[in-house]
Design a protein around this motif. Structure first.
Motif, PDB file in Angstrom:
ATOM      1  N   ASP A 167       0.001 -31.119 -28.476  1.00 48.28           N
ATOM      2  CA  ASP A 167      -0.944 -29.910 -28.943  1.00 48.28           C
ATOM      3  C   ASP A 167      -1.386 -29.810 -28.278  1.00 48.28           C
ATOM      4  O   ASP A 167      -1.498 -27.575 -28.779  1.00 48.28           O
ATOM      5  N   ARG A 168      -2.190 -28.987 -27.844  1.00 50.53           N
ATOM      6  CA  ARG A 168      -3.165 -28.958 -27.308  1.00 50.53           C
ATOM      7  C   ARG A 168      -2.801 -27.315 -26.204  1.00 50.53           C
ATOM      8  O   ARG A 168      -3.175 -26.163 -26.300  1.00 50.53           O
ATOM      9  N   ILE A 169      -1.303 -27.913 -26.041  1.00 53.17           N
ATOM     10  CA  ILE A 169      -0.703 -26.866 -25.146  1.00 53.17           C
ATOM     11  C   ILE A 169       0.004 -25.739 -25.694  1.00 53.17           C
ATOM     12  O   ILE A 169      -0.097 -24.541 -25.639  1.00 53.17           O
ATOM     13  N   ALA A 170       0.104 -26.430 -27.633  1.00 49.38           N
ATOM     14  CA  ALA A 170       1.267 -25.960 -27.774  1.00 49.38           C
ATOM     15  C   ALA A 170      -0.133 -24.997 -28.745  1.00 49.38           C
ATOM     16  O   ALA A 170      -0.251 -23.737 -29.256  1.00 49.38           O
ATOM     17  N   GLN A 171      -1.596 -25.191 -28.771  1.00 49.94           N
ATOM     18  CA  GLN A 171      -2.885 -24.413 -29.767  1.00 49.94           C
ATOM     19  C   GLN A 171      -3.107 -22.923 -28.449  1.00 49.94           C
ATOM     20  O   GLN A 171      -2.770 -21.770 -28.953  1.00 49.94           O
ATOM     21  N   THR A 172      -2.542 -23.921 -27.271  1.00 50.83           N
ATOM     22  CA  THR A 172      -2.669 -22.573 -26.520  1.00 50.83           C
ATOM     23  C   THR A 172      -1.320 -21.655 -26.015  1.00 50.83           C
ATOM     24  O   THR A 172      -2.511 -20.422 -26.079  1.00 50.83           O
ATOM     25  N   LEU A 173      -0.568 -21.370 -26.148  1.00 52.95           N
ATOM     26  CA  LEU A 173       0.763 -20.712 -26.235  1.00 52.95           C
ATOM     27  C   LEU A 173       0.644 -19.716 -27.520  1.00 52.95           C
ATOM     28  O   LEU A 173       0.811 -18.433 -27.365  1.00 52.95           O
ATOM     29  N   ARG A 174      -0.507 -20.698 -29.070  1.00 62.10           N
ATOM     30  CA  ARG A 174      -0.088 -19.557 -29.604  1.00 62.10           C
ATOM     31  C   ARG A 174      -0.991 -18.348 -29.516  1.00 62.10           C
ATOM     32  O   ARG A 174      -1.068 -17.295 -29.846  1.00 62.10           O
ATOM     33  N   GLU A 175      -1.602 -18.862 -29.292  1.00 62.04           N
ATOM     34  CA  GLU A 175      -3.468 -17.692 -28.398  1.00 62.04           C
ATOM     35  C   GLU A 175      -3.066 -16.817 -27.705  1.00 62.04           C
ATOM     36  O   GLU A 175      -3.612 -15.848 -28.180  1.00 62.04           O
ATOM     37  N   VAL A 176      -2.564 -17.250 -26.759  1.00 57.30           N
ATOM     38  CA  VAL A 176      -2.114 -16.504 -25.792  1.00 57.30           C
ATOM     39  C   VAL A 176      -0.478 -15.828 -26.106  1.00 57.30           C
ATOM     40  O   VAL A 176      -1.026 -14.385 -25.868  1.00 57.30           O
ATOM     41  N   THR A 177       0.214 -16.021 -26.753  1.00 58.11           N
ATOM     42  CA  THR A 177       1.443 -15.181 -27.395  1.00 58.11           C
ATOM     43  C   THR A 177       1.172 -14.716 -28.349  1.00 58.11           C
ATOM     44  O   THR A 177       1.477 -13.612 -28.850  1.00 58.11           O
ATOM     45  N   ALA A 178       0.436 -15.133 -29.285  1.00 55.27           N
ATOM     46  CA  ALA A 178      -0.482 -13.590 -30.630  1.00 55.27           C
ATOM     47  C   ALA A 178      -0.690 -12.470 -30.089  1.00 55.27           C
ATOM     48  O   ALA A 178      -0.968 -11.270 -31.027  1.00 55.27           O
ATOM     49  N   GLU A 179      -1.580 -12.189 -28.313  1.00 56.42           N
ATOM     50  CA  GLU A 179      -1.824 -11.107 -28.051  1.00 56.42           C
ATOM     51  C   GLU A 179      -0.330  -9.976 -27.342  1.00 56.42           C
ATOM     52  O   GLU A 179      -0.745  -9.300 -26.721  1.00 56.42           O
ATOM     53  N   ILE A 180       0.897 -11.253 -27.153  1.00 59.25           N
ATOM     54  CA  ILE A 180       1.225 -10.555 -26.422  1.00 59.25           C
ATOM     55  C   ILE A 180       2.559  -9.846 -27.486  1.00 59.25           C
ATOM     56  O   ILE A 180       2.309  -9.456 -28.995  1.00 59.25           O
ATOM     57  N   PRO A 181       2.513  -8.058 -26.763  1.00 53.21           N
ATOM     58  CA  PRO A 181       3.492  -7.073 -27.933  1.00 53.21           C
ATOM     59  C   PRO A 181       4.800  -7.788 -28.316  1.00 53.21           C
ATOM     60  O   PRO A 181       5.181  -8.184 -28.102  1.00 53.21           O
ATOM     61  N   SER A 182       4.850  -6.881 -29.443  1.00 52.78           N
ATOM     62  CA  SER A 182       6.417  -7.427 -30.074  1.00 52.78           C
ATOM     63  C   SER A 182       7.085  -7.221 -29.823  1.00 52.78           C
ATOM     64  O   SER A 182       7.992  -7.675 -29.784  1.00 52.78           O
ATOM     65  N   ASP A 183       7.257  -6.011 -28.720  1.00 55.77           N
ATOM     66  CA  ASP A 183       8.471  -5.750 -28.572  1.00 55.77           C
ATOM     67  C   ASP A 183       8.901  -6.592 -27.192  1.00 55.77           C
ATOM     68  O   ASP A 183       9.582  -6.030 -26.416  1.00 55.77           O
ATOM     69  N   VAL A 184       8.301  -7.379 -26.639  1.00 55.45           N
ATOM     70  CA  VAL A 184       7.940  -8.078 -25.528  1.00 55.45           C
ATOM     71  C   VAL A 184       8.713  -9.489 -26.349  1.00 55.45           C
ATOM     72  O   VAL A 184       8.063 -10.496 -26.833  1.00 55.45           O
ATOM     73  N   ASN A 185      10.323  -9.745 -25.438  1.00 56.37           N
ATOM     74  CA  ASN A 185      10.900 -10.857 -26.071  1.00 56.37           C
ATOM     75  C   ASN A 185      10.506 -11.905 -25.604  1.00 56.37           C
ATOM     76  O   ASN A 185      11.937 -12.254 -23.951  1.00 56.37           O
TER      77      ASN A 185
END
Length: 376
Positions: free
Chosen positions: A278-296
């Protein structure tokens, strides 16, 4: 002590990013070289096919030239035979004229003899004999003339046949000349098309080279962007799972021992494992929220086991066990709010060990879950 731990975290954060960028750049270079090699192979194959077609046309052209040469020789031979027959006809005509002249002379002599017979009866017997001899000579001459005339007619017929053959040969030579001209025109067209194709291939090579440079730049930018987020994500994962010696980063993969999440021979997540995921999922959401939308991007979960075999009703082999563990993690992450299309589960069994050997330490290192944040 806190300062020392902070320095270790900064060193660890810097080194994986550098290694990720370097390995990704090498992979991109290898991919571009493969694309270039395949393009060269296809272009070489196309040029080889055109060269073979040109060689085949040259062979046909040489064959037609040989046929034309043979026809020319036949024509020369026929003309030579015509000349010989013409000479023979002229000779026969001369002989015929000579025979006619002899016949005229014989007739004159016969007339003179008849006059002498009228003037002298005493010479009648002699004159009669001369007449009989002359008559026989006349018969022979007439027979010879008839034979010569028959030979002359045969010679005329042969000459007519040879003349027809010569006309046919001339027609064939004219046809071959037209075919040769058409083949030369086709050869010129093929040569022009080949030159145009070579020019187009050169232009395509330049385009491929330019596209390769653009692709390298684009991939390098994407790799640099994703590697920065990957380093940040891995650093936070280490904080979540604790600063353990058995948690390592291998290339672009975050390696976690299976014992932290699963019991031996099991694919069930315990309460502690679920809490950490659950903590890993939260961290993943925080990190990937900053990834540009064109990076698949996609998060890969790879399950690995040691070489010791397993054979149970649920897990007939290590394949099923490693895949079930990866799927269990992916399902929990989906339940925690991670989009399913951003996750991938893979099971590798015991076939990709980190280290070789049968020691407990080697077996423990090979029993692992690998987490990889990468491009799709």
């Amino acid at each position: 002590m806190t300062t020392l731990a902070a320095r270790r975290r900064r060193a660890v954060d810097f080194w994986p990013g550098f290694v990720d960028a370097l390995s990704s750049l090498l992979m991109v270079l290898v991919f571009v070289l493969m694309v270039f090699a395949i393009g060269q192979f296809v272009l070489s194959d196309a040029l080889s096919g055109r060269d073979k077609a040109l060689a085949r046309l040259n062979a046909e052209l040489a064959q037609l030239a040989s046929v034309l040469s043979m026809e020319q020789k036949a024509k020369d031979q026929a003309l030579k035979q015509v000349d010989e027959l013409s000479a023979s006809l002229a000779s026969t005509s001369a002989e015929r004229d000579a025979l006619r002249l002899r016949l005229d002379e014989t007739s004159a002599a016969l007339t003179q003899t008849q006059a002498q017979l009228e003037s002298s009866q005493s010479d009648v017997a002699r004159l009669s004999a001369d007449i009989n001899a002359l008559a026989e000579l006349k018969r022979q001459l007439e027979s010879e003339i008839a034979s010569r005339l028959a030979e002359l007619e045969q010679t005329k017929e042969k000459l007519t046949v040879q003349t027809d053959l010569s006309a046919k040969s001339a027609a064939q030579v004219e046809l071959l000349n037209r075919q040769m001209a058409a083949l030369r025109q086709q050869l010129d067209e093929i040569t022009a098309a080949l030159e145009l194709s070579r020019a187009q291939n050169s232009a395509k090579d330049l385009q491929i080279e330019d596209l390769g440079r653009q692709l390298n730049l684009a991939l390098a930018q994407k790799v640099n962007e994703l590697s920065r987020f990957r380093s940040n994500f891995f650093g936070k994962l280490r904080e979540i799972l604790g600063n353990r010696d058995d948690i390592t980063i291998v290339g672009d993969r975050f390696v976690v021992p299976s014992e932290l999440l699963f019991a031996s021979g099991s694919a069930e997540l315990g309460p502690t494992a679920k809490y950490q995921l659950d903590r890993i999922a939260q961290t993943l959401r925080e990190v990937t929220a900053e990834i540009p939308s064109d990076v698949n991007w996609v998060l890969r979960i790879d399950g690995h086991t040691d070489k010791r075999p397993i054979n149970t009703a649920r897990f007939p082999s290590n394949w099923e066990l490693s895949a079930a563990r990866a799927i269990a993690i992916v399902k929990h992450l989906v339940a925690s709010g991670i989009p399913a299309h951003r996750l991938a589960a893979n099971g590798f069994g015991e076939f990709q060990p980190l280290v070789e050997g049968d020691s407990e330490a080697a077996l423990a290192r090979n029993r692992r879950i690998e987490i990889q944040l990468t491009n799709r």
